[in-house]
Motif scaffolding. Structure first.
Motif, PDB file in Angstrom:
ATOM      1  N   TYR A 162     -28.342 -16.845  -1.855  1.00  0.00           N
ATOM      2  CA  TYR A 162     -29.051 -17.734  -0.945  1.00  0.00           C
ATOM      3  C   TYR A 162     -28.380 -19.111  -0.898  1.00  0.00           C
ATOM      4  O   TYR A 162     -28.138 -19.669   0.187  1.00  0.00           O
ATOM      5  N   TYR A 163     -28.033 -19.645  -2.062  1.00  0.00           N
ATOM      6  CA  TYR A 163     -27.356 -20.942  -2.119  1.00  0.00           C
ATOM      7  C   TYR A 163     -26.008 -20.872  -1.393  1.00  0.00           C
ATOM      8  O   TYR A 163     -25.577 -21.830  -0.746  1.00  0.00           O
ATOM      9  N   LEU A 164     -25.336 -19.722  -1.518  1.00  0.00           N
ATOM     10  CA  LEU A 164     -24.045 -19.528  -0.858  1.00  0.00           C
ATOM     11  C   LEU A 164     -24.224 -19.548   0.668  1.00  0.00           C
ATOM     12  O   LEU A 164     -23.505 -20.236   1.391  1.00  0.00           O
ATOM     13  N   ARG A 165     -25.227 -18.819   1.144  1.00  0.00           N
ATOM     14  CA  ARG A 165     -25.512 -18.765   2.590  1.00  0.00           C
ATOM     15  C   ARG A 165     -25.878 -20.136   3.139  1.00  0.00           C
ATOM     16  O   ARG A 165     -25.512 -20.507   4.249  1.00  0.00           O
ATOM     17  N   GLU A 166     -26.634 -20.890   2.336  1.00  0.00           N
ATOM     18  CA  GLU A 166     -27.119 -22.198   2.790  1.00  0.00           C
ATOM     19  C   GLU A 166     -26.051 -23.284   2.674  1.00  0.00           C
ATOM     20  O   GLU A 166     -26.291 -24.429   3.015  1.00  0.00           O
ATOM     21  N   GLY A 167     -24.901 -22.929   2.119  1.00  0.00           N
ATOM     22  CA  GLY A 167     -23.834 -23.920   2.000  1.00  0.00           C
ATOM     23  C   GLY A 167     -23.967 -24.831   0.799  1.00  0.00           C
ATOM     24  O   GLY A 167     -23.260 -25.838   0.685  1.00  0.00           O
ATOM     25  N   LEU A 168     -24.887 -24.525  -0.117  1.00  0.00           N
ATOM     26  CA  LEU A 168     -25.036 -25.348  -1.324  1.00  0.00           C
ATOM     27  C   LEU A 168     -23.981 -24.981  -2.365  1.00  0.00           C
ATOM     28  O   LEU A 168     -23.569 -25.812  -3.168  1.00  0.00           O
ATOM     29  N   PRO A 195     -17.828 -21.353  -0.940  1.00  0.00           N
ATOM     30  CA  PRO A 195     -17.403 -19.946  -0.960  1.00  0.00           C
ATOM     31  C   PRO A 195     -16.388 -19.700  -2.075  1.00  0.00           C
ATOM     32  O   PRO A 195     -15.680 -20.619  -2.496  1.00  0.00           O
ATOM     33  N   GLY A 196     -16.344 -18.446  -2.546  1.00  0.00           N
ATOM     34  CA  GLY A 196     -15.318 -18.067  -3.511  1.00  0.00           C
ATOM     35  C   GLY A 196     -14.011 -17.780  -2.786  1.00  0.00           C
ATOM     36  O   GLY A 196     -13.915 -17.915  -1.560  1.00  0.00           O
ATOM     37  N   VAL A 197     -12.988 -17.392  -3.558  1.00  0.00           N
ATOM     38  CA  VAL A 197     -11.711 -16.997  -2.963  1.00  0.00           C
ATOM     39  C   VAL A 197     -11.773 -15.501  -2.684  1.00  0.00           C
ATOM     40  O   VAL A 197     -12.036 -14.706  -3.597  1.00  0.00           O
ATOM     41  N   ALA A 198     -11.577 -15.115  -1.412  1.00  0.00           N
ATOM     42  CA  ALA A 198     -11.706 -13.711  -1.021  1.00  0.00           C
ATOM     43  C   ALA A 198     -10.640 -12.865  -1.714  1.00  0.00           C
ATOM     44  O   ALA A 198      -9.465 -13.226  -1.737  1.00  0.00           O
ATOM     45  N   THR A 199     -11.081 -11.747  -2.290  1.00  0.00           N
ATOM     46  CA  THR A 199     -10.133 -10.821  -2.930  1.00  0.00           C
ATOM     47  C   THR A 199     -10.023  -9.533  -2.129  1.00  0.00           C
ATOM     48  O   THR A 199      -9.128  -8.732  -2.343  1.00  0.00           O
ATOM     49  N   TYR A 221     -14.997 -16.149  -8.203  1.00  0.00           N
ATOM     50  CA  TYR A 221     -15.591 -17.466  -8.462  1.00  0.00           C
ATOM     51  C   TYR A 221     -15.098 -18.011  -9.791  1.00  0.00           C
ATOM     52  O   TYR A 221     -14.714 -17.245 -10.681  1.00  0.00           O
ATOM     53  N   ASP A 222     -15.137 -19.335  -9.930  1.00  0.00           N
ATOM     54  CA  ASP A 222     -14.605 -19.935 -11.160  1.00  0.00           C
ATOM     55  C   ASP A 222     -15.525 -21.034 -11.711  1.00  0.00           C
ATOM     56  O   ASP A 222     -16.694 -21.139 -11.304  1.00  0.00           O
ATOM     57  N   ASP A 223     -15.013 -21.844 -12.602  1.00  0.00           N
ATOM     58  CA  ASP A 223     -15.821 -22.870 -13.266  1.00  0.00           C
ATOM     59  C   ASP A 223     -16.418 -23.894 -12.305  1.00  0.00           C
ATOM     60  O   ASP A 223     -17.476 -24.464 -12.579  1.00  0.00           O
ATOM     61  N   ARG A 224     -15.709 -24.127 -11.181  1.00  0.00           N
ATOM     62  CA  ARG A 224     -16.267 -25.064 -10.193  1.00  0.00           C
ATOM     63  C   ARG A 224     -17.603 -24.537  -9.674  1.00  0.00           C
ATOM     64  O   ARG A 224     -18.536 -25.313  -9.430  1.00  0.00           O
TER      65      ARG A 224
END
Lengths: 221, 221
Positions: free
Chosen positions: A19-25, A28-32, A39-42
């Protein structure tokens, strides 16, 4: 890590992370592949920020303001910090007028640099006006002592602020403002309790070790 | 004075004063006839208290708790103060467990007397747990510095607390807790701004007189 691992590492339900990803909070991760990303530490840090602000009662739209400021650097770190902190509560309406006479007087008495466009000036004005409404006035002795001790606290805050990157600095400044305020106000109430127990007497409180209070008086000189 | 004069003196609408009277937030006046009563400075002070707490967002039922404590003295002023302060926000739910391990550790480190039944212990525990959730930890250096400066602020608060009567003391303690917290948090944000303006540079802020900050470092020694 995958998004499910990210959720597990942060101790959050996967649907919340999505949900947070969809809402832009959450950025995005790096597409594999076409259907997965890494996803990483950030992302771990960002989820910590979002969750901490949500737990403080910040509405999603305000969290979004903070996150957008972190992700879209401005020329001036100082201005950026100001805008990010302004997204935190309390949200004060401009009922006290645009010139903040009480806050200005206090800040000028303390010799502090300030920008009247920043929200904390309006917050201070509002708080001082509320005192007046209740028939109280903040005298010079209190202004001087509060100013001195709050300044010392703020100096330590800035000293302990991480400077690894601009993003980490802004995130830490927002978190430190939002999360240490309730710590400080609870500590003040407990210091009152500690001092009042000795002044007014009290029944059966647990005492904890030696009491270093008498030394504190030196600081007041 | 008559109730209309009381309302005027407090700058409040008469219907609001009558409402507070009906709800038991304002104590009755002394009856001068079957249909009128007279009011005095105690009523002015009480309206100031009720209005200030309402402006802080306290629900009427919590204001009533405070007012009832003020009006029904207990044997122990200390316990009474604790209950009155506990009626103030934030209202923390007991999700962190009944033993408050983080708050206890901090208070024992500072050598403070505390009563775990008082709300501020749960508030501190909640605030420290929120820090952990965000991946932060309050280190000893910060605990020591916050503890020292908050204690000095609390000592001044108690020194400036009026002691004319038990009622005045409890009212002033509640008001001072509720109304100076937002002053302190706004002052901390503004101290950050002041210090950050000098650290990170900034464009065109108004400077106000000489800056006494360099002397403050002495206090940290």
């Amino acid at each position: 890590m995958r998004i499910s691992e990210l959720a597990e590492r942060c101790g959050m339900p996967l649907p919340t992370v999505k949900y947070y990803l969809r809402e832009g909070l959450l950025m995005p991760g790096v597409a594999t592949s076409a259907t997965s990303a890494t996803y990483d530490d950030r992302h771990v840090r960002r989820l910590g920020l979002v969750r901490a602000l949500a737990a403080q009662g910040l509405p999603l739209e305000k969290i979004k303001t903070v996150v957008e400021l972190v992700d879209n650097p401005r020329d001036d770190l100082f201005v950026e910090l100001g805008h990010a902190i302004a997204a935190l509560p309390p949200y004060v309406e401009g009922s006290t007028g645009p010139d903040y006479p009480r806050a200005r007087r206090l800040l000028e008495h303390l010799g502090q640099i300030y920008d009247p466009r920043f929200a904390a000036v309006a917050q201070l004005e509002h708080a001082l006006a509320a005192l007046e409404t209740a028939g109280l006035r903040m005298g010079h002795r209190r202004i001087d002592a509060y100013g001195r001790h709050v300044r010392a606290i703020a100096e330590l805050d800035l000293e302990l602020l991480p400077t690894d990157s601009r993003e980490i600095t802004v995130e830490a400044a927002v978190l430190g403002t939002a999360l240490y305020e309730p710590v400080l106000t609870a500590m003040r109430r407990l210091a009152h309790q500690h001092l009042a127990a000795r002044m007014f007497g009290s029944g059966d409180l647990p005492t904890t070790g030696d009491d270093p209070a008498p030394n504190d008086h030196q600081e007041q000189q």
